[in-house]
Design a protein around this motif. Structure first.
Motif, short mmCIF file in Angstrom:
data_model
loop_
_atom_site.label_atom_id
_atom_site.label_comp_id
_atom_site.label_asym_id
_atom_site.label_seq_id
_atom_site.Cartn_x
_atom_site.Cartn_y
_atom_site.Cartn_z
N LEU A 219 -47.05 112.02 -40.82
CA LEU A 219 -47.55 111.74 -42.18
C LEU A 219 -49.03 112.11 -42.28
CD1 LEU A 219 -46.18 108.33 -43.48
CD2 LEU A 219 -46.00 110.53 -44.60
N THR A 220 -49.45 112.59 -43.45
CA THR A 220 -50.85 112.93 -43.67
C THR A 220 -51.60 111.76 -44.30
OG1 THR A 220 -50.44 113.79 -45.89
CG2 THR A 220 -50.22 115.35 -44.05
N ARG A 221 -52.92 111.80 -44.18
CA ARG A 221 -53.77 110.80 -44.83
C ARG A 221 -53.53 110.79 -46.35
NH1 ARG A 221 -59.05 109.86 -42.91
NH2 ARG A 221 -59.84 110.75 -44.85
N ALA A 222 -53.45 111.98 -46.92
CA ALA A 222 -53.29 112.11 -48.37
C ALA A 222 -52.00 111.45 -48.85
CB ALA A 222 -53.30 113.58 -48.77
N MET A 223 -50.94 111.56 -48.06
CA MET A 223 -49.66 110.97 -48.45
C MET A 223 -49.74 109.45 -48.44
SD MET A 223 -46.79 111.88 -49.55
CE MET A 223 -45.54 110.78 -50.22
N ILE A 224 -50.45 108.88 -47.49
CA ILE A 224 -50.59 107.43 -47.43
C ILE A 224 -51.41 106.93 -48.62
CG2 ILE A 224 -51.56 105.52 -46.09
CD1 ILE A 224 -50.72 107.04 -43.57
N PHE A 225 -52.46 107.67 -48.99
CA PHE A 225 -53.23 107.32 -50.19
C PHE A 225 -52.31 107.32 -51.41
CE2 PHE A 225 -57.08 107.99 -47.77
CZ PHE A 225 -58.05 107.28 -48.46
N THR A 226 -51.47 108.35 -51.53
CA THR A 226 -50.56 108.48 -52.68
C THR A 226 -49.57 107.32 -52.72
OG1 THR A 226 -50.75 110.88 -52.60
CG2 THR A 226 -48.86 109.97 -53.79
N ILE A 227 -49.00 106.98 -51.58
CA ILE A 227 -48.02 105.88 -51.50
C ILE A 227 -48.65 104.57 -52.00
CG2 ILE A 227 -46.77 104.39 -49.88
CD1 ILE A 227 -46.32 106.99 -48.18
N ILE A 228 -49.87 104.30 -51.55
CA ILE A 228 -50.54 103.05 -51.93
C ILE A 228 -50.91 103.05 -53.42
CG2 ILE A 228 -52.66 101.70 -51.60
CD1 ILE A 228 -52.42 102.31 -48.60
N LYS A 229 -51.39 104.19 -53.92
CA LYS A 229 -51.75 104.28 -55.34
C LYS A 229 -50.52 104.02 -56.22
CE LYS A 229 -56.14 105.24 -54.95
NZ LYS A 229 -57.14 104.21 -55.32
N ARG A 230 -49.37 104.54 -55.83
CA ARG A 230 -48.14 104.31 -56.61
C ARG A 230 -47.74 102.84 -56.57
NH1 ARG A 230 -44.73 109.49 -54.29
NH2 ARG A 230 -45.71 111.11 -55.61
N LEU A 231 -47.88 102.21 -55.41
CA LEU A 231 -47.55 100.79 -55.29
C LEU A 231 -48.46 99.93 -56.15
CD1 LEU A 231 -46.79 100.32 -51.47
CD2 LEU A 231 -45.20 100.04 -53.38
N VAL A 232 -49.74 100.29 -56.21
CA VAL A 232 -50.70 99.54 -57.03
C VAL A 232 -50.27 99.58 -58.50
CG1 VAL A 232 -53.07 99.46 -57.87
CG2 VAL A 232 -52.63 99.88 -55.45
N VAL A 233 -49.89 100.75 -58.97
CA VAL A 233 -49.43 100.91 -60.36
C VAL A 233 -48.16 100.08 -60.59
CG1 VAL A 233 -48.53 102.53 -62.06
CG2 VAL A 233 -50.48 103.18 -60.63
N ASP A 234 -47.21 100.20 -59.67
CA ASP A 234 -45.93 99.49 -59.83
C ASP A 234 -46.10 97.97 -59.76
OD1 ASP A 234 -44.72 101.94 -60.01
OD2 ASP A 234 -43.98 101.97 -57.94
N SER A 235 -47.07 97.51 -58.98
CA SER A 235 -47.27 96.07 -58.83
C SER A 235 -48.03 95.45 -60.00
CB SER A 235 -48.05 95.78 -57.54
OG SER A 235 -49.40 96.23 -57.66
N GLY A 236 -48.75 96.28 -60.75
CA GLY A 236 -49.54 95.78 -61.88
C GLY A 236 -50.91 95.26 -61.49
#
Length: 299
Positions: A219-236
């Motif tokens: 996994l790349t650093r960029a992909m982990i950033f993307t995963i977390i950013k999506r979770l932040v949006v989904d969590s509210g």
């Protein structure tokens, strides 16, 4: 001496002599490349040995219009490092940034999450998807062990010493340290390994990396950033959260619960205790709140 040749030698110096990580080297080189771009754009014909203080001052003045003081201070620090290297190697006798001061900036306290916010983020992960189990194991590892994102992506199966309750982490400058790992984190990593990872076709050369993408690669650093950013949006959650936020939260929660600062320093892999002491500022604010809430003189 051409800029290209100087930068090549400088990168070698940063890697071999100073033992910096590839990410740190890229940041140092990027500061100098920004100066070179300025020279090319303004048709200023000079080389690393002949460039004057006045030219660099003009570059810093122009750049100050485009970046914030913190970024400007980091860039000046990077340029000073480059010219220190030239003097060290006897390419120059004088330092063109000797009289240039970095802008005054306040000490930025790191963002942190409460335990409830961390649980909210992790519980937002969709475990019906195969990558959900992996993502849960990753976030648990970030928070439970206080890892940098690069340390997480480079974590290997051969680094897991679960019988002893530790993982081996390779940090900045390829320095290694052993970090305790919680029982819950071990459970989620083992679940990912035995339920998901074992079924993947893994690309040659990536067999030992713990966390893999769908194509069986590290996994790349960029992909982990993307995963977390999506979770932040989904969590509210209305916070600016990155992988490093979990590391800050790890250190802050340990300190708030009575952990020794030097123990935290060792687990985070900080070379200097001064770097770790920033978490004392966070803890002091919490102590102040407790004092005002519970001391009889404040009622």
């Amino acid at each position: 001496m051409k800029w290209q040749h100087a930068l090549k030698d400088y990168k070698h110096y940063l890697k071999i002599e100073r033992g910096l990580s590839d990410n740190s080297i890229d940041n140092y080189v990027m500061d100098v490349q920004r100066l070179v771009s300025f020279l090319n754009k303004n048709s200023i014909l000079t080389d690393p040995i002949a460039i004057s203080s006045e030219t660099i001052q003009e570059f810093i003045y122009q750049t100050a219009k485009e970046v914030n003081p913190r970024s400007q201070a980091r860039m000046i620090s990077g340029l000073k490092s480059f010219f220190n290297y030239l003097i060290f190697e006897d390419y120059r006798q004088d330092h063109p940034l000797e009289l240039i001061e970095t802008p005054k900036i306040g000490r930025k306290l790191p963002d942190t999450l409460s335990l409830e916010e961390i649980d909210l983020l992790i519980n937002t992960i969709d475990l019906s998807k195969s990558e959900g189990t992996r993502n849960k194991a990753m976030l648990e590892t970030l928070y439970s062990c206080g890892l940098r994102v690069s340390e997480l992506t480079n974590l290997k199966l051969s680094d897991l010493f679960f019988d002893e309750g530790f993982i081996k982490v390779t940090g900045k400058g390829h320095k290694q340290r052993f970090v305790p790992v919680s029982g819950s984190c071990i459970k989620y990593i083992n679940l990912y390994i035995t339920e998901i990872r074992i079924r993947q076709a893994i690309v040659k050369g990536h067999e030992d990396f713990l966390f893999l993408n769908r194509r069986g690669k590290q996994l790349t650093r960029a992909m982990i950033f993307t995963i977390i950013k999506r979770l932040v949006v989904d969590s509210g959650l209305k916070k600016n959260i990155s992988p490093h936020t979990f590391r800050h939260s790890f250190a802050t929660h340990l300190l708030q619960n009575g952990a020794d600062l030097r123990a935290i320093q060792q687990m985070l892999g900080h070379e200097s205790i001064t770097t770790t002491e920033i978490y004392m500022h966070l803890d002091k604010s919490d102590l102040s709140r407790i004092l005002h809430q519970y001391h009889p003189r404040n009622h």
